[in-house]
Design an enzyme around this catalytic site. Sequence first.
Site, PDB file in Angstrom:
ATOM      1  CG  LEU A 283      51.655  56.130  31.322  1.00 14.90           C
ATOM      2  CD1 LEU A 283      52.236  55.280  30.009  1.00 14.90           C
ATOM      3  CD2 LEU A 283      51.629  57.614  30.751  1.00 14.90           C
TER       4      LEU A 283
ATOM      5  CG  ASP B 150      49.360  55.723  21.332  1.00 15.73           C
ATOM      6  OD1 ASP B 150      48.075  55.721  20.883  1.00 15.73           O
ATOM      7  OD2 ASP B 150      50.051  56.409  20.846  1.00 15.73           O
TER       8      ASP B 150
ATOM      9  NE  ARG C  86      30.813  42.923  58.387  1.00 13.27           N
ATOM     10  CZ  ARG C  86      30.213  41.857  57.534  1.00 13.27           C
ATOM     11  NH1 ARG C  86      30.175  42.306  56.293  1.00 13.27           N
ATOM     12  NH2 ARG C  86      29.423  41.056  58.144  1.00 13.27           N
TER      13      ARG C  86
ATOM     14  CB  SER D 239      30.355  42.755  52.053  1.00 13.86           C
ATOM     15  OG  SER D 239      29.779  41.680  51.550  1.00 13.86           O
TER      16      SER D 239
ATOM     17  CD  GLU E  40      38.479  45.808  43.167  1.00 18.02           C
ATOM     18  OE1 GLU E  40      37.562  44.958  43.611  1.00 18.02           O
ATOM     19  OE2 GLU E  40      38.558  45.569  41.844  1.00 18.02           O
TER      20      GLU E  40
END
Length: 676
Positions: free
Chosen positions: A127, A166, A367, A394, A421
């Site tokens: 859900l 709901d 990164r 970052s 997230e």
Amino acid sequence: MAPKTTLIAEPELVSKSVNTIRFLAIDAVEKAKSGHPGMPMGCAPMGHVLYDEFMRFNPKNPYWFNRDRFVLSAGHGCMLQYALLHLSGYDSVKEEDLKSLRQWGSRTPAHPENFETPGVEVTTGPLGQGIASAVGLAVAEKHLAARYNKPGFEIVDHYTYVILGDGCQMEGVSNEACSLAAHWGLGKLIALYDDNHITIDGDTDVAFTEDVDKRFDALGWHVIWVKNGNDGCDEIRAAIEEAKSVKDRPTMIKVTTTIGYGAPSKANTYGVHGNALGPKEAEATRKNLGWPYEPFHVPDDVKKHWSRHIAEGAALESAWNAKFAEFQKKFPEEAADLKSIITGELPTNWESIFPTYTPENPGLPTRTLSHQILNGLGDVLPGLLGGSADLTLSNMAFLKNSGDFQKKSPGERNVKFGAREHAMGSICNGLALHSPGLLPYCATYFVFTDYMRAAMRISALSKARVLYIMTHDSIGLGEDGPTHQPVEHLASFRAMPNILTLRPADGNETAGAYRAAVQNGERPSILVLARQKLPQLPGTSIEGVSKGGYVISDNSRGGNSKPDVILIGTGSELEIAARAGDELRKEGKKVRVVSLVCWELFAEQSEKYRETVLPSGVTARVSVEAGSTFGWERFIGPKGKAVGIDRFGASAPAERLFKEFGITVEAVVAAAKEIC
């Protein structure tokens, strides 16, 4: 785009159409002896009005680009969608498919799955995932319309409709996503809320008493209340028309319904939520609603009325194709870009953007290398867009040559998700499933995948090509401590089907990881990246990454010689394995060093290839990875040693942590000496 030619049926035929939907749901669930009939029975009027009167689609080409999208967020009520697809003329849901609901190999699984049933846009069931994915679909429409529409050429112009319940409203992901939908002004997102006040535990009063209308008003949505959803098709129609007139914000239409409407003893009870009515109640419902037909029967007048969608859909697509042909002539460059997004075809020579690194190049965090390569891809892949959950700098996950996707700048490609997230992952699923050539990326710290794992699992299940850029991949992030240091995460994602977990060690491997992610069009990829600076290693390669595992150095090759020991590393620890190999070679050992950058890709290689990398005759093997050792026995065998971390981390400088946890050259050398 011109409005759909709407043929509103006479009230008697509308009522018969609505009851057809109800009884197809009842009959299918009865035959399956399991399922959820209550929601389709209550929502049948919504489904009828949406599909029969508003939605633009071509049943004979479910993938026509400019179709309206529909998402059943309350996926347990799948028979509502299957009945609507059946009536509309989709080949994916014939009568025999309805009769095989929830059965092995059927095209009508218990929850809608986009990869099983053409006409289903996104996989729903957990859900809240559906409404959040629908936000992604609406973002795709708004973004592409802003980039490619021209005066006289509204090439991208469609709505996203959702039915949610709901339970969806209670899930946190829905609020995260709906907050962003309002912030971005997604005026072509229209959600119909099945306000039936029933959950599995009973009336919603036991756990859900908030004022949903006021919450959505506060979020910035336009809110409408339809008080009679049981047979109020006129009110539902008027509400959708009002919603379409609101251009600057999404609309939530609260439709108050009765779950299991028409069932004499089970309507408005939790008993009709997730159980078949049973033969007696099903027959009583037939009498109560005046339905004299046999199971699965569609009355001729209903069938005739709905059959027009086949010709109408073909005409809609034909008109759009003609308009797109004109668009191609007048705007060839834009048309070529949009066509690549629609088809998913990669441009010629797109791989030329990948740099090649040598040990002479300066060391960089993966990164940072990711940022360089991401921007190179952004220059050649028009469908690349995405962003971070409030960690943009970052994660270094942004496109330098683009601005921010916002309400007033929807054509930009950097998406600011905020600290959301879970919604970020779900929205990216919607983006990926909107068009094959859209390549959404999203970023956060690797440890915070805990907040979005449900969305990532749906990515994998849905075959959605989402690029997850996950930085700060180990204790190497240092002082922030165990709350931010992933330990078990690599193992957990390696256990998940149909997702690539790639942990590159340097520039060549980072480029290879991106290459694999782009090329794998039917599964998501996780790039697990380091914060700390890493050297460019000798022996690494882009091509090696495509095989998941490969040899980067070996002083035993030649003749019938074989290594005394194999050292296996990933990511930042591949350097440790390489240096340990150098130390052992100084002592006369024959050492092979292997990068196992992606377990999934390595497992897909031929047995012959895997044997060339990890020969079964060499049982002395040591793995090194700054994470859980769980799963490494698959590669090191019963005689091998795993150097890793099987406890939570700590707060200290990274160098001290690697030493304290034994992720060192010395530890790898010692482990190797124990077994060879």
